[in-house]
Design a protein around this motif. Structure first.
Motif, short mmCIF file in Angstrom:
data_model
loop_
_atom_site.label_atom_id
_atom_site.label_comp_id
_atom_site.label_asym_id
_atom_site.label_seq_id
_atom_site.Cartn_x
_atom_site.Cartn_y
_atom_site.Cartn_z
N SER A 7 0.85 -1.18 0.01
CA SER A 7 -0.01 -0.08 0.06
C SER A 7 0.91 1.04 -0.05
O SER A 7 2.24 1.19 0.26
CB SER A 7 -0.92 0.02 1.22
OG SER A 7 -0.22 0.05 2.54
N GLY A 8 0.27 2.46 -0.27
CA GLY A 8 1.15 3.64 -0.18
C GLY A 8 1.28 4.17 -1.41
O GLY A 8 1.86 5.45 -1.57
N GLY A 9 1.25 3.73 -2.47
CA GLY A 9 1.47 4.08 -3.97
C GLY A 9 0.56 5.16 -4.37
O GLY A 9 -0.50 5.51 -3.69
N GLY A 10 1.00 5.98 -5.43
CA GLY A 10 0.23 7.07 -5.79
C GLY A 10 0.75 7.95 -6.83
O GLY A 10 1.91 7.34 -7.34
N LEU A 11 0.25 9.17 -7.12
CA LEU A 11 0.92 10.31 -7.86
C LEU A 11 1.59 11.11 -7.30
O LEU A 11 1.13 11.70 -6.09
CB LEU A 11 -0.14 10.61 -8.93
CG LEU A 11 0.06 11.79 -9.73
CD1 LEU A 11 1.25 11.26 -10.89
CD2 LEU A 11 -1.08 12.50 -10.41
N VAL A 12 2.98 11.42 -7.71
CA VAL A 12 3.52 12.60 -6.75
C VAL A 12 4.22 13.40 -7.81
O VAL A 12 4.92 12.63 -8.87
CB VAL A 12 4.49 12.05 -5.70
CG1 VAL A 12 5.57 11.14 -6.52
CG2 VAL A 12 5.04 12.85 -4.89
N GLN A 13 4.83 14.68 -7.63
CA GLN A 13 5.79 15.42 -8.51
C GLN A 13 7.06 14.99 -8.26
O GLN A 13 7.39 14.48 -7.06
CB GLN A 13 5.46 16.83 -8.20
CG GLN A 13 4.09 17.50 -8.84
CD GLN A 13 3.90 19.01 -8.62
OE1 GLN A 13 4.64 19.64 -7.77
NE2 GLN A 13 3.07 19.39 -9.60
N ALA A 14 7.92 15.22 -9.12
CA ALA A 14 9.23 14.96 -9.08
C ALA A 14 9.64 15.78 -7.84
O ALA A 14 9.44 17.02 -7.77
CB ALA A 14 9.84 15.35 -10.38
N GLY A 15 10.59 15.07 -7.15
CA GLY A 15 11.41 15.77 -6.03
C GLY A 15 10.45 15.45 -4.82
O GLY A 15 10.91 15.95 -3.55
N GLY A 16 9.11 14.79 -5.01
CA GLY A 16 8.41 14.56 -3.58
C GLY A 16 8.70 13.48 -3.03
O GLY A 16 9.65 12.71 -3.33
N SER A 17 7.90 12.87 -2.00
CA SER A 17 8.18 11.71 -1.24
C SER A 17 6.89 10.71 -1.24
O SER A 17 5.64 11.41 -1.33
CB SER A 17 8.61 11.89 0.13
OG SER A 17 9.86 12.92 0.10
N LEU A 18 7.33 9.52 -0.96
CA LEU A 18 5.97 8.57 -1.00
C LEU A 18 6.60 7.38 -0.02
O LEU A 18 7.80 7.29 0.02
CB LEU A 18 5.51 7.68 -2.15
CG LEU A 18 4.58 8.49 -2.84
CD1 LEU A 18 4.27 7.72 -4.16
CD2 LEU A 18 3.33 8.85 -2.57
N ARG A 19 5.74 6.94 0.84
CA ARG A 19 6.19 5.78 1.79
C ARG A 19 5.15 4.63 1.57
O ARG A 19 3.89 4.46 1.60
CB ARG A 19 6.03 6.39 2.99
CG ARG A 19 6.69 5.13 4.16
CD ARG A 19 6.06 5.51 5.60
NE ARG A 19 7.03 4.83 6.62
CZ ARG A 19 6.56 4.35 7.70
NH1 ARG A 19 5.28 4.42 8.17
NH2 ARG A 19 7.38 3.43 8.56
#
Length: 125
Positions: A7-19
């Protein structure tokens, strides 16, 4: 029955973070190495990172070293991937995997025994 769920995937802008998180069930994973792989469209499944059963030793692909951090929860049945400074080339489906044993520095996807269904990570430029 062993089950791994990401779980935890998604759409993010370059330079951003996800866990990303991986929850394992069906047995106790104290003797299992766990790892993260990813696969982009038209490409082979690629090793990202792996972690020893205790969580004390980690191994990273050069492409993510210094940006991603793999960790395990106290129960050893959970695993995380903190992804910082994301790049468009990190876009892929990310898979959680587990293999029995203590050799954590294994990047060949064929030696892993169990797999999750994957979670999509998309990094926009």
């Amino acid at each position: 029955q062993v089950q791994l769920v990401e779980s935890g995937g998604g759409l993010v802008q370059a330079g951003g973070s996800l866990r990303l998180s991986c929850a394992a069930s069906g047995r106790t994973f104290t003797s299992y190495v766990m790892g993260w792989f990813r696969q982009a469209p038209g490409k082979e499944r690629e090793f990202v990172a792996s972690i020893s059963w205790s969580g004390s030793s980690t191994y990273y692909a050069d492409s993510v070293k210094g940006r991603f951090t793999i960790s395990r929860g106290n129960t050893k049945n959970t695993m995380y991937l903190q992804m910082n400074s994301l790049k468009p080339e990190d876009t892929a489906v990310y898979y959680c995997a587990a293999r029995y044993g203590y050799d954590y520095a294994r990047s060949d996807f064929r030696v892993y025994d169990y797999w999750g269904q994957g979670t999509q990570v998309t990094v926009s430029s």
